[in-house]
Design a protein around this motif. Structure first.
Motif, PDB file in Angstrom:
ATOM      1  N   ASN A 105       0.853  -1.062   0.012  1.00  0.00           N
ATOM      2  CA  ASN A 105       0.138  -0.039  -0.036  1.00  0.00           C
ATOM      3  C   ASN A 105       0.761   1.322   0.041  1.00  0.00           C
ATOM      4  O   ASN A 105       1.113   2.038   0.886  1.00  0.00           O
ATOM      5  N   LEU A 106       1.342   1.634  -1.133  1.00  0.00           N
ATOM      6  CA  LEU A 106       2.146   2.675  -1.430  1.00  0.00           C
ATOM      7  C   LEU A 106       1.518   3.923  -2.123  1.00  0.00           C
ATOM      8  O   LEU A 106       0.830   3.668  -2.900  1.00  0.00           O
ATOM      9  N   THR A 107       2.144   4.903  -1.588  1.00  0.00           N
ATOM     10  CA  THR A 107       1.691   6.204  -2.189  1.00  0.00           C
ATOM     11  C   THR A 107       2.888   6.872  -2.835  1.00  0.00           C
ATOM     12  O   THR A 107       3.758   7.170  -2.260  1.00  0.00           O
ATOM     13  N   LEU A 108       2.853   6.922  -4.311  1.00  0.00           N
ATOM     14  CA  LEU A 108       3.939   7.526  -5.028  1.00  0.00           C
ATOM     15  C   LEU A 108       3.864   9.231  -4.865  1.00  0.00           C
ATOM     16  O   LEU A 108       3.068   9.889  -4.684  1.00  0.00           O
ATOM     17  N   SER A 109       5.255   9.775  -4.186  1.00  0.00           N
ATOM     18  CA  SER A 109       5.393  11.303  -4.420  1.00  0.00           C
ATOM     19  C   SER A 109       6.251  11.760  -5.354  1.00  0.00           C
ATOM     20  O   SER A 109       6.219  13.009  -5.797  1.00  0.00           O
ATOM     21  N   ALA A 110       7.331  11.048  -5.915  1.00  0.00           N
ATOM     22  CA  ALA A 110       8.084  11.432  -7.233  1.00  0.00           C
ATOM     23  C   ALA A 110       8.643  10.496  -7.733  1.00  0.00           C
ATOM     24  O   ALA A 110       8.744   9.208  -7.358  1.00  0.00           O
ATOM     25  N   VAL A 111       9.138  10.508  -9.138  1.00  0.00           N
ATOM     26  CA  VAL A 111       9.801   9.782  -9.873  1.00  0.00           C
ATOM     27  C   VAL A 111      10.942  10.112 -10.599  1.00  0.00           C
ATOM     28  O   VAL A 111      11.159  11.547 -10.466  1.00  0.00           O
ATOM     29  N   GLY A 112      11.757   9.446 -11.073  1.00  0.00           N
ATOM     30  CA  GLY A 112      13.296   9.906 -11.601  1.00  0.00           C
ATOM     31  C   GLY A 112      13.575   8.648 -12.790  1.00  0.00           C
ATOM     32  O   GLY A 112      13.364   7.433 -12.655  1.00  0.00           O
ATOM     33  N   ALA A 120      13.247  13.369  -9.292  1.00  0.00           N
ATOM     34  CA  ALA A 120      13.543  14.426 -10.007  1.00  0.00           C
ATOM     35  C   ALA A 120      12.131  15.114 -10.506  1.00  0.00           C
ATOM     36  O   ALA A 120      11.993  16.470 -10.687  1.00  0.00           O
ATOM     37  N   PHE A 121      11.093  14.203 -10.699  1.00  0.00           N
ATOM     38  CA  PHE A 121       9.755  14.623 -11.293  1.00  0.00           C
ATOM     39  C   PHE A 121       8.578  14.477 -10.229  1.00  0.00           C
ATOM     40  O   PHE A 121       8.672  13.256  -9.778  1.00  0.00           O
ATOM     41  N   GLY A 122       7.710  15.246 -10.304  1.00  0.00           N
ATOM     42  CA  GLY A 122       6.480  15.022  -9.464  1.00  0.00           C
ATOM     43  C   GLY A 122       5.527  14.284  -9.919  1.00  0.00           C
ATOM     44  O   GLY A 122       5.673  13.824 -11.079  1.00  0.00           O
ATOM     45  N   VAL A 123       4.664  13.979  -9.095  1.00  0.00           N
ATOM     46  CA  VAL A 123       3.379  12.926  -9.701  1.00  0.00           C
ATOM     47  C   VAL A 123       2.784  13.863 -10.531  1.00  0.00           C
ATOM     48  O   VAL A 123       2.265  15.093 -10.456  1.00  0.00           O
ATOM     49  N   GLY A 124       2.337  13.111 -11.645  1.00  0.00           N
ATOM     50  CA  GLY A 124       1.547  13.752 -12.838  1.00  0.00           C
ATOM     51  C   GLY A 124       2.433  14.679 -14.087  1.00  0.00           C
ATOM     52  O   GLY A 124       1.908  14.812 -14.940  1.00  0.00           O
ATOM     53  N   GLU A 125       3.814  14.811 -13.775  1.00  0.00           N
ATOM     54  CA  GLU A 125       4.563  15.608 -14.440  1.00  0.00           C
ATOM     55  C   GLU A 125       5.010  14.381 -15.771  1.00  0.00           C
ATOM     56  O   GLU A 125       5.199  13.281 -15.435  1.00  0.00           O
ATOM     57  N   ALA A 126       5.239  15.241 -16.893  1.00  0.00           N
ATOM     58  CA  ALA A 126       5.718  14.296 -18.175  1.00  0.00           C
ATOM     59  C   ALA A 126       7.273  13.955 -17.831  1.00  0.00           C
ATOM     60  O   ALA A 126       8.006  14.989 -17.661  1.00  0.00           O
ATOM     61  N   VAL A 127       7.707  12.841 -17.893  1.00  0.00           N
ATOM     62  CA  VAL A 127       8.912  12.326 -17.732  1.00  0.00           C
ATOM     63  C   VAL A 127       9.444  12.068 -19.249  1.00  0.00           C
ATOM     64  O   VAL A 127       9.255  10.883 -19.747  1.00  0.00           O
ATOM     65  N   ASP A 138       0.654   8.386 -11.847  1.00  0.00           N
ATOM     66  CA  ASP A 138      -0.010   8.933 -10.874  1.00  0.00           C
ATOM     67  C   ASP A 138       0.460   8.306  -9.468  1.00  0.00           C
ATOM     68  O   ASP A 138       1.387   7.590  -9.455  1.00  0.00           O
ATOM     69  N   GLU A 139      -0.273   8.764  -8.377  1.00  0.00           N
ATOM     70  CA  GLU A 139       0.296   8.648  -6.935  1.00  0.00           C
ATOM     71  C   GLU A 139      -0.162   7.172  -6.608  1.00  0.00           C
ATOM     72  O   GLU A 139       0.565   6.757  -5.719  1.00  0.00           O
ATOM     73  N   THR A 140      -0.913   6.419  -7.538  1.00  0.00           N
ATOM     74  CA  THR A 140      -0.966   4.847  -7.155  1.00  0.00           C
ATOM     75  C   THR A 140      -0.046   4.092  -7.693  1.00  0.00           C
ATOM     76  O   THR A 140       0.070   2.852  -7.483  1.00  0.00           O
ATOM     77  N   GLY A 141       0.683   4.511  -8.679  1.00  0.00           N
ATOM     78  CA  GLY A 141       1.767   3.759  -9.397  1.00  0.00           C
ATOM     79  C   GLY A 141       1.588   3.313 -10.762  1.00  0.00           C
ATOM     80  O   GLY A 141       2.371   2.999 -11.588  1.00  0.00           O
TER      81      GLY A 141
END
Length: 400
Positions: A105-112, A120-127, A138-141
């Motif tokens: 049960n994880l909640t995403l906050s950022a990706v890279g 490096a990139f926030g949730v919903g940003e285009a990577v 999105d925050e659900t992965g």
């Protein structure tokens, strides 16, 4: 105006110093605050151990127990699908999926895209991806990877993320400890060691304390001084000589060096000085008139000891029993030396240490095992606590 009249006319200065009752009240408040501070200091690590014992093992490995009520932030990595999973939607090529898969049960906050900067990139940003196209998570992965041209990668690219997980409390640690092989046998082994190693020194010390308190014989004062001196002998410095002596005697008699008899005798030897000291000082404070009346009635020392002294000395006996049982139950060093590390004779403390693993990576089991091992000492303490303070104080301050 007379001198008396002038003196009466002068104002009498009030004493601003606090009264004795006010000073006693202030002293009582300070003492209570100091006692509260000591209790808090001793309780703090116990609370931490208890909280750690019911936390999820993964969360316990990355955060302290004081963060148990807040969400824990953890970096991680997931895999994206290969080009074989792409579909075409209105001229746009799309790959969808879930980077968490079965991660919980994880909640995403950022990706890279690199492990050096997983946020490096926030949730919903285009990577922007090295394989082409843009990735939106999105925050659900759940992710959506789009491209104007067909995807051609054959591998499963890695995406890095920073996610938060709500606190998880579980009893799995206790279940794993209780169902581990050999824990039940080790529990019985600890009882087999602790009960005789508590009863034997009490029996011997009670007879010795009565003799030193109420019987007159040459060298009694020297014996008391020697017993007090033995209180400061470190256990660690005397273990090897005692073990060598015991091994020589045991091998000559039955050919077996290690066994329960050795650990009973060792704990008895190390517990006797304190037991005799406490019991002797307590028995010295018993009313002399009772002893003299019994002697006038023709009672022997053994009759006085069994019918009068022992019942009156129960608080001191209970105090030492608590000390000795707690010491023997939590002991590991003496048990390892005199019993060895065989599975059929290993005590509970040794078994819990083995649950840690060779690299100590299962230490969450040690927190649960610590509370399981505390059950029996707590039962003993609360059963005898009403005698504890009375017997301890009497054996510490009275003398003769």
């Amino acid at each position: 105006m007379s001198t008396a009249t002038a003196s009466a006319a002068l104002p009498v200065a009030e004493d601003d110093r606090p009264s004795i009752w006010e000073r006693l009240r202030i002293g009582r408040i300070v003492a209570n605050l100091a006692l509260l501070l000591i209790v808090a200091i001793w309780t703090f690590p116990t609370v931490g151990l208890l909280v750690s014992s019911v936390r999820d093992a993964d969360q316990l490995a990355i955060s302290g127990w004081w963060t148990s009520l807040t969400s824990s932030t953890t970096p991680g990595a997931g895999r994206l699908a290969s080009s074989s999973d792409q579909i075409e939607e209105d001229g746009i090529y799309v790959i969808t999926g879930d980077i968490f898969e079965s991660a919980g049960n994880l909640t995403l906050s950022a990706v890279g895209t690199t492990s050096r900067d997983p946020g490096a990139f926030g949730v919903g940003e285009a990577v922007p991806m090295n394989q082409g196209g843009e990735l939106v998570v999105d925050e659900t992965g759940a992710y959506r990877w789009t491209s104007d041209t067909p995807f051609e990668h054959t591998n499963t690219p890695r995406i890095y993320y920073v996610a938060s997980e709500p606190p998880v409390f579980t009893l799995d640690n206790y279940y794993r400890v209780l169902t581990s092989a050999g824990v039940g046998q080790s529990f019985l082994n600890s009882l087999t060691v602790a009960i005789p190693a508590t009863v034997i020194p009490i029996l011997i010390a009670a007879f010795a304390a009565y003799a030193l308190a109420w019987m007159r014989f040459p060298g009694r004062g020297i014996l008391v001084a020697v017993i007090v001196g033995l209180l400061v002998v470190p256990l660690q410095t005397s273990l090897i000589p005692i073990l060598r002596l015991y091994n020589g005697i045991a091998v000559n008699f039955d050919g077996q060096a290690q066994g329960y008899l050795g650990v009973w005798l060792a704990h008895t030897a190390f517990g006797l000085p304190l037991a005799i000291f406490l019991l002797r000082n307590y028995m010295v404070g018993l009313p002399r008139e009772i002893m003299e009346s019994a002697r006038m009635d023709g009672a022997t020392h053994f009759q006085i000891f069994t019918t009068m002294v022992l019942p009156l000395s129960f608080p001191a006996l209970a105090s030492f029993a608590i000390f000795q049982f707690l010491w023997v139950w939590n002991d590991l060093l003496v048990a390892l030396i005199f019993l060895g590390s065989q599975n059929d004779q290993m005590v509970l403390t040794g078994r819990l240490v083995n649950l840690l693993g060779s690299r100590g990576n299962n230490w969450e089991l040690l927190t649960a095992g610590a509370f399981i091992s505390m059950i029996v000492p707590l039962i003993v303490f609360f059963s005898l606590q009403r005698y504890f303070v009375r017997g301890l104080l009497a054996g510490s301050v009275k003398g003769g």
